[in-house]
Write a protein that holds these residues in place. Structure first.
Motif, PDB file in Angstrom:
ATOM      1  N   VAL A  62      -1.678  14.307  17.557  1.00 14.61           N
ATOM      2  CA  VAL A  62      -2.572  13.879  18.632  1.00 14.61           C
ATOM      3  C   VAL A  62      -2.171  12.474  19.074  1.00 14.61           C
ATOM      4  O   VAL A  62      -2.038  11.563  18.245  1.00 14.61           O
ATOM      5  N   ASP A  63      -1.980  12.318  20.383  1.00 12.91           N
ATOM      6  CA  ASP A  63      -1.593  11.022  20.947  1.00 12.91           C
ATOM      7  C   ASP A  63      -2.840  10.152  21.072  1.00 12.91           C
ATOM      8  O   ASP A  63      -3.569  10.209  22.055  1.00 12.91           O
ATOM      9  N   GLU A  64      -3.060   9.335  20.038  1.00  8.49           N
ATOM     10  CA  GLU A  64      -4.250   8.491  19.948  1.00  8.49           C
ATOM     11  C   GLU A  64      -3.837   7.020  19.977  1.00  8.49           C
ATOM     12  O   GLU A  64      -2.724   6.671  19.548  1.00  8.49           O
ATOM     13  N   PRO A  65      -4.697   6.137  20.456  1.00  9.08           N
ATOM     14  CA  PRO A  65      -4.327   4.718  20.581  1.00  9.08           C
ATOM     15  C   PRO A  65      -3.817   4.092  19.294  1.00  9.08           C
ATOM     16  O   PRO A  65      -2.915   3.241  19.319  1.00  9.08           O
ATOM     17  N   GLU A  69       2.059   3.900  19.630  1.00 13.13           N
ATOM     18  CA  GLU A  69       3.223   3.012  19.686  1.00 13.13           C
ATOM     19  C   GLU A  69       4.103   3.125  18.445  1.00 13.13           C
ATOM     20  O   GLU A  69       5.235   2.617  18.436  1.00 13.13           O
ATOM     21  N   HIS A  70       3.626   3.801  17.413  1.00 10.73           N
ATOM     22  CA  HIS A  70       4.391   3.914  16.167  1.00 10.73           C
ATOM     23  C   HIS A  70       5.160   5.229  16.048  1.00 10.73           C
ATOM     24  O   HIS A  70       6.192   5.276  15.371  1.00 10.73           O
ATOM     25  N   ILE A  71       4.662   6.295  16.673  1.00 11.25           N
ATOM     26  CA  ILE A  71       5.261   7.617  16.516  1.00 11.25           C
ATOM     27  C   ILE A  71       6.566   7.705  17.297  1.00 11.25           C
ATOM     28  O   ILE A  71       6.672   7.241  18.427  1.00 11.25           O
ATOM     29  N   ASN A 399      10.114   5.975  13.458  1.00 16.76           N
ATOM     30  CA  ASN A 399      11.508   5.848  13.823  1.00 16.76           C
ATOM     31  C   ASN A 399      12.384   5.951  12.572  1.00 16.76           C
ATOM     32  O   ASN A 399      12.087   5.334  11.542  1.00 16.76           O
ATOM     33  N   PRO A 400      13.478   6.716  12.626  1.00 17.58           N
ATOM     34  CA  PRO A 400      14.333   6.888  11.441  1.00 17.58           C
ATOM     35  C   PRO A 400      14.820   5.591  10.822  1.00 17.58           C
ATOM     36  O   PRO A 400      15.032   5.522   9.605  1.00 17.58           O
ATOM     37  N   ASN A 401      15.023   4.558  11.639  1.00 22.37           N
ATOM     38  CA  ASN A 401      15.507   3.286  11.093  1.00 22.37           C
ATOM     39  C   ASN A 401      14.542   2.693  10.075  1.00 22.37           C
ATOM     40  O   ASN A 401      14.960   1.950   9.171  1.00 22.37           O
ATOM     41  N   VAL A 402      13.256   2.998  10.205  1.00 20.08           N
ATOM     42  CA  VAL A 402      12.265   2.495   9.246  1.00 20.08           C
ATOM     43  C   VAL A 402      12.614   2.989   7.847  1.00 20.08           C
ATOM     44  O   VAL A 402      12.667   2.218   6.880  1.00 20.08           O
ATOM     45  N   TYR A 403      12.892   4.290   7.743  1.00 19.04           N
ATOM     46  CA  TYR A 403      13.182   4.888   6.440  1.00 19.04           C
ATOM     47  C   TYR A 403      14.566   4.479   5.934  1.00 19.04           C
ATOM     48  O   TYR A 403      14.736   4.202   4.740  1.00 19.04           O
ATOM     49  N   ALA A 404      15.562   4.427   6.841  1.00 18.02           N
ATOM     50  CA  ALA A 404      16.919   4.062   6.434  1.00 18.02           C
ATOM     51  C   ALA A 404      16.989   2.616   5.953  1.00 18.02           C
ATOM     52  O   ALA A 404      17.661   2.312   4.956  1.00 18.02           O
ATOM     53  N   ASN A 405      16.301   1.724   6.637  1.00 21.68           N
ATOM     54  CA  ASN A 405      16.304   0.321   6.213  1.00 21.68           C
ATOM     55  C   ASN A 405      15.631   0.151   4.861  1.00 21.68           C
ATOM     56  O   ASN A 405      16.067  -0.661   4.033  1.00 21.68           O
ATOM     57  N   MET A 406      14.571   0.914   4.622  1.00 16.35           N
ATOM     58  CA  MET A 406      13.916   0.853   3.313  1.00 16.35           C
ATOM     59  C   MET A 406      14.872   1.322   2.223  1.00 16.35           C
ATOM     60  O   MET A 406      14.936   0.739   1.133  1.00 16.35           O
TER      61      MET A 406
END
Length: 526
Positions: A62-65, A69-71, A399-406
């Motif tokens: 669901v596109d909720e406020p 911006e994070h999805i 975003n995939p970069n979040v997981y890759a950077n971790m």
């Protein structure tokens, strides 16, 4: 959510709501309602109709406020409006009013510091048995104080109308982070419940400095932890169920500042071709309390035919993790010493095992190359080459970069060694070559975990830019260098270049990736 349950119960005349029934009670209910049959081992066997795998095109957020911006919106994370969700939710509530319902209260996450209290409401007793065995079961005192943060409502009998309900088909899996509700309908495949909670954790945990991972994990007697990343069918469950090590979990984990913890309280193993000889721990776990999905049983004896794909290639067994001898209870361990990336290469050209630098690890983690195996998703009838970001693209909202950077940060912090293991084809592509011997794969994984692989000399694969060992005990030397297993060497080179180009083309979609990571991929002229 509790008010909604209360409203439904007040309006029902003769039907019941069953809260947290025992395993035996759920099995009895399922048999009484003709939802399944007993296998000769005592496991409950159920059929899921035409949906014998996940339905990714029917999954929505669901596109909720609070989340918009994070999805990472796109084909994987498809948006629906709050209005569409609310209307669908209201229809599902009306559908539930005259139904006998089954409720499970438990947790996702074995580490109390990070676990998510959940509630699952089912119209099928066997679905409720499934979630009872797959998620973390509370103690009596925990249950008394349990307050769910997310609720999954699974009503397979309710089929949506795409024209009226804004869905893509009769099936739907809709997640609302604001309302903390998951709606599932139109599909009887139980794995949708498990994976919807996984997707929620993949969104929430990075904000709490925990890396969520689509991986299995085990630990040795000396406390050495190993992770096995990979998509369904690449061998996570099989390779982590090692009689010489303690299973932490077979599919979903978090990596916190304290170590690794299982998201679940059970295992969900593919069992096509299952045998007692090759996978004794899984074989022995399929007993009373276990759930079989779409496994063909002998009509006279109830004996399971694990070689039959008459219903689907994606036959499954779900069972609590304590059915595996020596499993870690609770599923919490230290930081990993070794990380294994599993890929089932249908081209038959990737080395069976190779050593990765941190940059190569981040490259292959972002790439997530494998082959979708038959039956895992609807419409997949034979292996298909695919790139699934972070070895779990269908379940990653951010975003995939979040997981890759971790991942890169944690490799640096804890010095984990990383290896890429091909459990796919050797001697040729799918249809010509053969699947890699499980015995060879086990020997290679064991060498990686105990460190003996580092005693080998290594050679450089010039196409894939990988470092490959030349000798491992228990594995023929020619198997370690894929070109040596092909009769037609030119055909190997052509196929290898084809796959290498696919890697390069796929990686172009990743932005804000540093040059060292890009350079860690295959060596071809783009």
């Amino acid at each position: 959510m509790d008010r909604m349950c209360a409203m439904i119960m007040q309006n029902r005349a003769t039907k019941e709501v069953h809260h947290n029934l025992s395993v035996s009670q759920l099995v009895e209910k399922a048999l009484e309602r003709n939802e399944g049959t007993l296998a000769s081992t005592g496991a409950l066997c159920a059929l899921t109709g035409k949906y014998t795998g996940r339905s990714p095109k029917d999954k929505f957020i669901v596109d909720e406020p609070s989340v918009t911006e994070h999805i990472a919106w796109g084909n994987v994370n498809q948006p629906i409006s709050e209005e569409v969700f609310d209307k669908l939710h209201a229809k599902v509530q009306l559908y539930m009013v005259d139904k006998e319902l089954f409720v499970f209260d438990g947790y996702a996450g074995a580490d109390p510091a990070y676990r998510l209290p959940i509630r699952v409401i089912n119209e099928y007793a066997w679905h409720n048995l499934f979630v009872h065995q797959l998620f973390v079961r509370p103690t009596e005192s925990e249950l008394a104080a349990h307050i769910p943060e997310f609720t999954v409502i699974s009503m397979p009998g309710f089929k949506s109308n795409p024209i009226l309900d804004g869905t893509n088909s009769e099936a739907f899996i809709c997640v609302s982070f604001d309302k903390k509700i998951v709606l599932i309908g139109g599909t009887e495949y139980a794995g949708e419940m498990k994976k919807s909670i996984f997707s929620i954790l993949n969104y929430l945990l990075p904000f709490n400095q925990v890396m969520p991972m689509h991986c299995s994990a085990n630990v040795g007697t000396k406390g050495d932890t190993a992770l096995f990343f990979g998509l369904s069918g690449t061998g996570k469950t099989t390779l982590s169920a090692d009689p010489n090590r303690h299973l932490i979990g077979d599919d979903e984990h978090g990596w916190s500042n304290q170590g690794v913890f299982n998201f679940e309280g059970g295992c969900y193993a593919k069992c096509i071709g299952l045998s007692e000889e090759k996978e004794p721990q899984i074989w022995q776990a399929i007993r009373h309390g276990a759930v079989l999905e779409n496994v063909v049983l002998d009509a006279e004896t109830g004996v399971a035919d694990y070689n039959s794909n008459a219903l689907t290639e994606n036959t499954r067994a779900a069972y609590p993790i304590d059915y595996i001898d020596g499993a870690m209870i609770p599923g919490v361990a230290g930081h990993p010493n070794v990380i294994i990336f599993l890929t089932a290469d249908a081209f038959g050209v990737l080395p069976p095992i190779s050593r990765l630098t941190k940059e190569q690890a981040m490259y292959h983690f972002l790439s997530g190359y494998t082959s979708k195996l038959a039956g895992t998703e609807r419409g997949v009838t034979e292996p298909e080459a695919t790139f699934s970001t972070c070895f779990g693209s269908p379940f990653l909202p951010l975003n995939p970069n979040v997981y890759a950077n971790m991942l890169g940060e944690k490799i640096d912090q804890h010095g984990a060694r990383v290896y890429l293991v091909n459990t796919g084809w050797t001697g040729g592509p799918y249809g010509i070559g053969k699947r890699m011997s499980l015995a060879y794969t086990r020997a290679m994984v064991s060498a990686a975990i105990d460190g003996s692989i580092e005693n080998s000399s290594f050679v450089h694969d010039p196409i894939f830019n990988l470092s490959c060992p030349t000798q491992i005990t228990g594995v023929p030397a020619e198997v370690l260098i894929p070109q040596n297993t092909w009769e037609d060497k030119q055909a190997y080179c052509d196929k290898a270049m084809d796959l290498a180009k696919r890697f390069v083309d796929n990686f172009k979609k990743f932005t804000h990736v540093n040059d060292e990571i890009v350079a860690a991929g295959p060596n071809i002229v783009a």
